[in-house]
Structures are given as structure tokens and as C-alpha cells.
Design a protein around this motif. Structure first.
Motif, PDB file in Angstrom:
ATOM      1  N   GLU A  59     -13.906  69.908  41.759  1.00  0.00           N
ATOM      2  CA  GLU A  59     -13.112  68.901  41.061  1.00  0.00           C
ATOM      3  C   GLU A  59     -12.004  68.390  41.974  1.00  0.00           C
ATOM      4  O   GLU A  59     -11.751  67.181  42.059  1.00  0.00           O
ATOM      5  N   ALA A  60     -11.344  69.312  42.682  1.00  0.00           N
ATOM      6  CA  ALA A  60     -10.266  68.924  43.594  1.00  0.00           C
ATOM      7  C   ALA A  60     -10.802  68.073  44.742  1.00  0.00           C
ATOM      8  O   ALA A  60     -10.177  67.083  45.141  1.00  0.00           O
ATOM      9  N   LEU A  61     -11.959  68.431  45.282  1.00  0.00           N
ATOM     10  CA  LEU A  61     -12.570  67.638  46.349  1.00  0.00           C
ATOM     11  C   LEU A  61     -12.922  66.239  45.856  1.00  0.00           C
ATOM     12  O   LEU A  61     -12.727  65.244  46.554  1.00  0.00           O
ATOM     13  N   PHE A  62     -13.444  66.174  44.629  1.00  0.00           N
ATOM     14  CA  PHE A  62     -13.813  64.880  44.044  1.00  0.00           C
ATOM     15  C   PHE A  62     -12.568  64.023  43.825  1.00  0.00           C
ATOM     16  O   PHE A  62     -12.569  62.822  44.127  1.00  0.00           O
ATOM     17  N   ARG A  63     -11.505  64.632  43.306  1.00  0.00           N
ATOM     18  CA  ARG A  63     -10.266  63.889  43.083  1.00  0.00           C
ATOM     19  C   ARG A  63      -9.702  63.374  44.401  1.00  0.00           C
ATOM     20  O   ARG A  63      -9.225  62.228  44.486  1.00  0.00           O
ATOM     21  N   LEU A  64      -9.758  64.204  45.421  1.00  0.00           N
ATOM     22  CA  LEU A  64      -9.263  63.794  46.736  1.00  0.00           C
ATOM     23  C   LEU A  64     -10.091  62.623  47.267  1.00  0.00           C
ATOM     24  O   LEU A  64      -9.540  61.645  47.785  1.00  0.00           O
ATOM     25  N   MET A  65     -11.405  62.718  47.127  1.00  0.00           N
ATOM     26  CA  MET A  65     -12.273  61.651  47.601  1.00  0.00           C
ATOM     27  C   MET A  65     -11.982  60.344  46.877  1.00  0.00           C
ATOM     28  O   MET A  65     -11.897  59.278  47.499  1.00  0.00           O
ATOM     29  N   MET A  66     -11.820  60.404  45.542  1.00  0.00           N
ATOM     30  CA  MET A  66     -11.572  59.202  44.764  1.00  0.00           C
ATOM     31  C   MET A  66     -10.218  58.576  45.092  1.00  0.00           C
ATOM     32  O   MET A  66     -10.065  57.352  45.105  1.00  0.00           O
ATOM     33  N   GLN A  67      -9.217  59.409  45.400  1.00  0.00           N
ATOM     34  CA  GLN A  67      -7.892  58.887  45.723  1.00  0.00           C
ATOM     35  C   GLN A  67      -7.856  58.238  47.103  1.00  0.00           C
ATOM     36  O   GLN A  67      -7.208  57.212  47.297  1.00  0.00           O
ATOM     37  N   GLU A  68      -8.554  58.858  48.051  1.00  0.00           N
ATOM     38  CA  GLU A  68      -8.452  58.414  49.438  1.00  0.00           C
ATOM     39  C   GLU A  68      -9.533  57.431  49.865  1.00  0.00           C
ATOM     40  O   GLU A  68      -9.467  56.887  50.961  1.00  0.00           O
ATOM     41  N   GLU A  91     -15.390  69.815  54.451  1.00  0.00           N
ATOM     42  CA  GLU A  91     -15.781  70.598  53.275  1.00  0.00           C
ATOM     43  C   GLU A  91     -16.544  69.723  52.287  1.00  0.00           C
ATOM     44  O   GLU A  91     -17.504  70.172  51.655  1.00  0.00           O
ATOM     45  N   MET A  92     -16.102  68.473  52.132  1.00  0.00           N
ATOM     46  CA  MET A  92     -16.804  67.547  51.242  1.00  0.00           C
ATOM     47  C   MET A  92     -18.245  67.361  51.706  1.00  0.00           C
ATOM     48  O   MET A  92     -19.168  67.305  50.890  1.00  0.00           O
ATOM     49  N   MET A  93     -18.437  67.273  53.012  1.00  0.00           N
ATOM     50  CA  MET A  93     -19.770  67.065  53.555  1.00  0.00           C
ATOM     51  C   MET A  93     -20.699  68.232  53.249  1.00  0.00           C
ATOM     52  O   MET A  93     -21.912  68.068  53.159  1.00  0.00           O
ATOM     53  N   ASP A  94     -20.106  69.405  53.076  1.00  0.00           N
ATOM     54  CA  ASP A  94     -20.906  70.591  52.769  1.00  0.00           C
ATOM     55  C   ASP A  94     -20.964  70.888  51.269  1.00  0.00           C
ATOM     56  O   ASP A  94     -21.578  71.869  50.854  1.00  0.00           O
ATOM     57  N   SER A  95     -20.309  70.047  50.464  1.00  0.00           N
ATOM     58  CA  SER A  95     -20.247  70.313  49.028  1.00  0.00           C
ATOM     59  C   SER A  95     -21.583  70.014  48.362  1.00  0.00           C
ATOM     60  O   SER A  95     -22.386  69.223  48.849  1.00  0.00           O
ATOM     61  N   ALA A  96     -21.793  70.636  47.226  1.00  0.00           N
ATOM     62  CA  ALA A  96     -23.049  70.468  46.491  1.00  0.00           C
ATOM     63  C   ALA A  96     -23.243  69.029  46.021  1.00  0.00           C
ATOM     64  O   ALA A  96     -24.370  68.567  45.864  1.00  0.00           O
ATOM     65  N   LEU A  97     -22.150  68.302  45.814  1.00  0.00           N
ATOM     66  CA  LEU A  97     -22.250  66.918  45.348  1.00  0.00           C
ATOM     67  C   LEU A  97     -22.994  66.043  46.350  1.00  0.00           C
ATOM     68  O   LEU A  97     -23.732  65.140  45.976  1.00  0.00           O
ATOM     69  N   LEU A  98     -22.796  66.317  47.639  1.00  0.00           N
ATOM     70  CA  LEU A  98     -23.439  65.515  48.668  1.00  0.00           C
ATOM     71  C   LEU A  98     -24.787  66.090  49.094  1.00  0.00           C
ATOM     72  O   LEU A  98     -25.489  65.487  49.900  1.00  0.00           O
ATOM     73  N   ASP A 100     -16.942  56.245  54.758  1.00  0.00           N
ATOM     74  CA  ASP A 100     -18.183  56.490  55.496  1.00  0.00           C
ATOM     75  C   ASP A 100     -18.930  57.681  54.910  1.00  0.00           C
ATOM     76  O   ASP A 100     -20.161  57.663  54.798  1.00  0.00           O
ATOM     77  N   LEU A 101     -18.174  58.710  54.538  1.00  0.00           N
ATOM     78  CA  LEU A 101     -18.762  59.907  53.936  1.00  0.00           C
ATOM     79  C   LEU A 101     -19.493  59.543  52.649  1.00  0.00           C
ATOM     80  O   LEU A 101     -20.629  59.968  52.424  1.00  0.00           O
ATOM     81  N   TYR A 102     -18.853  58.728  51.831  1.00  0.00           N
ATOM     82  CA  TYR A 102     -19.461  58.316  50.567  1.00  0.00           C
ATOM     83  C   TYR A 102     -20.729  57.497  50.803  1.00  0.00           C
ATOM     84  O   TYR A 102     -21.786  57.790  50.244  1.00  0.00           O
ATOM     85  N   TYR A 103     -20.615  56.475  51.645  1.00  0.00           N
ATOM     86  CA  TYR A 103     -21.759  55.588  51.857  1.00  0.00           C
ATOM     87  C   TYR A 103     -22.933  56.293  52.549  1.00  0.00           C
ATOM     88  O   TYR A 103     -24.073  56.160  52.131  1.00  0.00           O
ATOM     89  N   GLU A 104     -22.628  57.023  53.605  1.00  0.00           N
ATOM     90  CA  GLU A 104     -23.694  57.619  54.407  1.00  0.00           C
ATOM     91  C   GLU A 104     -24.306  58.845  53.747  1.00  0.00           C
ATOM     92  O   GLU A 104     -25.525  59.007  53.733  1.00  0.00           O
ATOM     93  N   HIS A 105     -23.461  59.720  53.212  1.00  0.00           N
ATOM     94  CA  HIS A 105     -23.965  61.003  52.726  1.00  0.00           C
ATOM     95  C   HIS A 105     -24.310  60.994  51.246  1.00  0.00           C
ATOM     96  O   HIS A 105     -25.208  61.709  50.828  1.00  0.00           O
ATOM     97  N   PHE A 106     -23.597  60.191  50.458  1.00  0.00           N
ATOM     98  CA  PHE A 106     -24.004  60.140  49.048  1.00  0.00           C
ATOM     99  C   PHE A 106     -24.966  58.986  48.819  1.00  0.00           C
ATOM    100  O   PHE A 106     -26.099  59.179  48.407  1.00  0.00           O
TER     101      PHE A 106
END
Length: 211
Positions: A105-114, A61-68, A123-129
Motif C-alpha cells: 500500500e505504501a509503495l502504491f501510494r508513493l508511486m501515485m504521488q510521484e 523495490e517497486m520493480m520487484d513488487s507483486a503488483l508489477l 517509466d516504471l509504470y509504463y514499461e513494467h506495468f
């Protein structure tokens, strides 16, 4: 109230996201998820093998989010750079809207925690963002330099400098909301950042002073 039109699988994912982003992935049990959904614990295993599989679905879901996918709508316009400051304004507005959207917001919080514990999320952060969004903005800034819209500089560095405060403001909003505090002080930060950043790089503007 839980949306009754949603499938049990969707309800499990929604409940898991709420719990993972508030309690943390490690601290959340399958029993917690079952209680949040309002089903027997065994019913969850009809849809997922365990927490790891649920987390993987949320990562998808994060990969499909507008943030990425900030630049997805820009890709169709190869001359988007000609719009100058408005491009930066649209990016900042996307960050702002996502900061105040409960799902993102929940997806972002989850990403920051994990991100410190989970290689897949790193990998999701580095590659997609980083690899996609930061480099795409650096390309846009490079074209602006070529058109003499902004000062010549390192476009990749400028892209990082533009995105970094947006992340900081997003974290500020999340922290204020977590503590039940007013977010009014953060509402205009995103727009002000664009104004100051653009003024510091545009030709004829006031260059930023580094201390």
C-alpha cells in the motif's frame, strides 16, 4: 515497534517509505527520516548520499513488487488461458491482497504521488506495468478468443478494461484507510468485477451495454 533484527539501512528505507507515502517525497526531510529511525541525521549519510538515492532504492523495490509481477507465475504455463475465468480471479485477488498489505500500500501510494513529478516512476509504470502486464493479459485473452471461450474483440482494449476498475478499487481502499474509514464496502468489489467482466465477454454470456 521497529524490528531490531533489521539493519540500519533497512530501517532507513522502511522509515523513508512511510514518510514519503504519507507526507510526500518533497515535504520529507533527511531530519524527518533520522527522527523516524531514531538515529542522528549524519548516520543516514553513512548509507545513502541523500533523498534521491533513497527514492531510487524504493523505486527498485517497486520493480520487484507483486503488483508489477502479476504474471510472473503464469509465464511457466503457456496454456494458462485454458483456465478461463480463474486467471482473471487470480489477478483480481492479487490486487485485493496488495491493497490491504501495508508495505505494498505504501509503495502504491508513493508511486501515485510521484508519478506526475518523477520520470523514473513514470517509466516504471509504463514499461513494467502497462507494457508487460496489460499486454500479457491481452495475449491470454486473444488465446481465449481463438479457443472460442470468449467473444472476439480487441484483446488489448479488453485487457485495459479489466485492469482499470482494479486500479480504481485499489485507490478507493487506500483513500478509505487514509481517512480511517471502514473498507468493508470495498472488500467484495474485486470479485464482483471479475464476475461481471467474465459474464460480459464469455460466449453465451450477457454482453455489456455501453451508454
Amino acid at each position: 515497534m521497529v524490528n531490531q533484527s533489521k539493519s540500519t539501512k533497512e530501517k532507513i528505507l522502511d522509515a523513508s517509505l512511510r514518510l514519503f507515502s504519507s507526507k510526500g517525497y518533497k515535504a520529507t526531510t533527511m531530519r524527518d527520516i533520522a527522527a523516524e529511525v531514531g538515529v542522528r541525521q549524519g548516520a543516514i549519510y553513512n548509507h545513502f548520499k541523500g533523498k534521491e538515492e533513497i527514492l531510487q532504492h524504493l523505486i527498485n523495490e517497486m520493480m520487484d513488487s507483486a503488483l508489477l509481477k502479476i504474471f510472473e507465475r503464469f509465464d511457466e504455463d503457456p496454456q494458462i488461458y485454458k483456465k478461463g475465468k480463474s486467471v482473471l480471479s487470480k489477478i483480481a485477488t492479487t490486487f485485493k491482497l496488495l491493497s490491504f498489505d501495508p508495505q505494498n500500500e505504501a509503495l502504491f501510494r508513493l508511486m501515485m504521488q510521484e508519478i506526475f513529478r518523477n520520470q523514473k516512476i513514470r517509466d516504471l509504470y509504463y514499461e513494467h506495468f502497462y507494457q508487460q502486464n496489460v499486454k500479457k493479459l491481452s495475449t491470454i485473452l486473444f488465446h481465449m478468443m481463438q479457443e472460442e471461450m470468449i467473444r472476439s474483440s480487441d484483446p488489448l482494449m479488453l485487457a485495459n478494461e479489466f485492469f482499470a476498475p482494479l486500479f480504481f478499487y485499489q485507490i478507493q481502499v487506500v483513500l478509505l484507510k487514509m481517512d480511517g474509514k471502514s473498507t468493508s464496502s470495498a472488500v467484495t468489489l474485486f470479485e464482483k468485477h471479475v464476475d461481471i467482466f467474465w459474464e460480459s465477454i464469455r460466449l453465451g454470456g450477457v454482453a455489456a451495454t455501453l451508454f
